[in-house]
Design an enzyme around this catalytic site. Structure first.
Site, PDB file in Angstrom:
ATOM      1  N   LYS A 142       0.841  -1.204   0.000  1.00 26.53           N
ATOM      2  CA  LYS A 142       0.000   0.000   0.000  1.00 26.53           C
ATOM      3  C   LYS A 142       0.880   1.259   0.000  1.00 26.53           C
ATOM      4  O   LYS A 142       0.608   2.225  -0.710  1.00 26.53           O
ATOM      5  CB  LYS A 142      -0.928  -0.013   1.230  1.00 26.53           C
ATOM      6  CG  LYS A 142      -1.978  -1.116   1.169  1.00 26.53           C
ATOM      7  CD  LYS A 142      -2.681  -1.282   2.517  1.00 26.53           C
ATOM      8  CE  LYS A 142      -3.604  -2.490   2.528  1.00 26.53           C
ATOM      9  NZ  LYS A 142      -4.194  -2.746   3.849  1.00 26.53           N
TER      10      LYS A 142
ATOM     11  N   GLN B  52      -4.048  -1.342  10.060  1.00 28.36           N
ATOM     12  CA  GLN B  52      -3.904  -2.654   9.428  1.00 28.36           C
ATOM     13  C   GLN B  52      -4.421  -3.758  10.348  1.00 28.36           C
ATOM     14  O   GLN B  52      -4.040  -3.839  11.507  1.00 28.36           O
ATOM     15  CB  GLN B  52      -2.425  -2.889   9.059  1.00 28.36           C
ATOM     16  CG  GLN B  52      -2.159  -4.187   8.333  1.00 28.36           C
ATOM     17  CD  GLN B  52      -2.841  -4.248   6.966  1.00 28.36           C
ATOM     18  OE1 GLN B  52      -2.846  -3.284   6.207  1.00 28.36           O
ATOM     19  NE2 GLN B  52      -3.423  -5.395   6.647  1.00 28.36           N
TER      20      GLN B  52
ATOM     21  N   ASP C 236     -10.638   2.831   4.809  1.00 31.34           N
ATOM     22  CA  ASP C 236     -11.011   1.411   4.739  1.00 31.34           C
ATOM     23  C   ASP C 236     -12.528   1.247   4.688  1.00 31.34           C
ATOM     24  O   ASP C 236     -13.025   0.153   4.383  1.00 31.34           O
ATOM     25  CB  ASP C 236     -10.473   0.665   5.969  1.00 31.34           C
ATOM     26  CG  ASP C 236      -9.226  -0.148   5.636  1.00 31.34           C
ATOM     27  OD1 ASP C 236      -9.015  -0.429   4.445  1.00 31.34           O
ATOM     28  OD2 ASP C 236      -8.487  -0.490   6.570  1.00 31.34           O
TER      29      ASP C 236
END
Ligand code: NAD
Length: 283
Positions: free
Chosen positions: A53, A97, A120
């Site tokens: 990412k 994460q 997200d």
């Protein structure tokens, strides 16, 4: 004739679009989108995802900062870090994460990330928006699956779609996004009886379990579109849920692993980061 969906190529195209958009925002003196990634502990798979990412952001001109925190951190300390980033005007996207250590409640973390910075798409505000067909900050993997299907002109409306996954990351948001496109959606999971009975009815079959060879040729209808989101690592080799070699010839379109859903997830994160930036510009 089977078409192999090229997620890698689509991902590269999206990156080029994002790069041009970021450049344009910069030239117009709006600034540069900035993503903060929080990595707790040192799970090897998480390290790989965070690295991918970060690299993708850099390639597109998006600022990317990684905050590494020890797995001994308390839930309160992590919430404090998030609050600090929520208040920071130079941080436009926040990503924590997953998975987190067991002593930290992920739902509480998602609740705390400011919804405008929630790249997200797991904050309850963004989940709620999804109910109203607002996908601006929808979760990246479902968004990527829809993007692939639409790019390859797969007819979603009126199709029987079977999703094997009922997690908040993949199955639940994906079901909503497909319903809003008028598909008939079946959501299967570990407690589903006679999985094959369901999968055989699928015009579009989407599997996200993490179990190699879960989907075999006899479970797939002739001409179905097969999307494999699952990721398993066995002896360093990555595989999906689908017995690709045998299912391939039965399907009309199929995604490979790697090179299918994975690059799309990263690409959608870039899109969400730019979307978050633009929404904050308007505030
Ligand atoms: P999860 O553990 O939360 O969900 C797994 C799902 O699979 C659940 O719905 C569970 O009920 C179901 N399941 C488990 N065993 C099953 C079985 N035998 N039969 C039917 N259903 C079964 O995991 P998750 O975070 O939703 O991720 C799922 C998979 O997708 C993992 O392999 C993960 O690595 C992968 N993933 C890939 C991407 C990507 O970008 N390609 C993104 C997110 C997740």
């Amino acid at each position: 004739m089977t078409t192999i969906i090229d997620g890698k190529k689509l991902g590269l195209e999206i990156k080029e679009e994002i790069k041009a958009e970021v450049e344009n925002l910069k030239n117009l003196n709006y600034g540069i989108p900035s993503l903060a990634t929080i990595l707790v502990g040192n799970n090897p798979a998480s390290e790989i995802y965070v690295h991918l990412k970060h690299k993708a952001c850099e390639e597109c001109g998006i600022n990317s900062l990684i905050y590494r925190l020890p797995d001994t951190i308390t839930g309160e300390e992590l919430l404090e870090k998030i609050s600090e980033l929520n208040a920071d005007k130079n941080t436009h996207g926040i990503l924590v994460q997953m998975p987190l250590p067991n002593h930290i409640n992920p739902a509480k973390i998602m609740d705390t990330i400011a919804y405008l910075k929630d790249v997200d798409g797991f904050n309850p505000v963004n989940s709620g928006k999804l109910m109203n067909n607002d996908e601006i900050l929808a979760p990246c993997t479902p968004k990527g699956v829809i993007y692939m299907l639409e790019k390859y002109n797969v007819r979603i409306e009126g199709s029987n779609v079977v999703i094997i996954n009922h997690s908040p990351i993949v199955g639940k948001p994906l079901a909503l996004m497909l319903l809003s496109r008028n598909a008939t959606v079946t959501v299967c999971h570990v407690f589903t009886k006679n999985l094959k009975e369901h999968t055989l009815r699928a015009d579009i079959l989407i599997s996200a379990v993490g179990k190699p060879n879960l989907i075999t040729e006899d479970m797939v209808k002739d001409g179905a579109v097969v999307v494999d989101v699952g990721i398993s690592r066995i002896n360093g080799k990555i595989s999906g849920d689908v017995d690709f070699e045998n299912v391939k010839d039965k399907s009309s379109l199929i995604t490979p692993v790697p090179g299918g859903a994975g690059p799309m997830t990263v690409a959608m994160l870039l899109k969400n980061t730019v979307n978050a930036f633009k929404m904050q510009m308007k505030k």
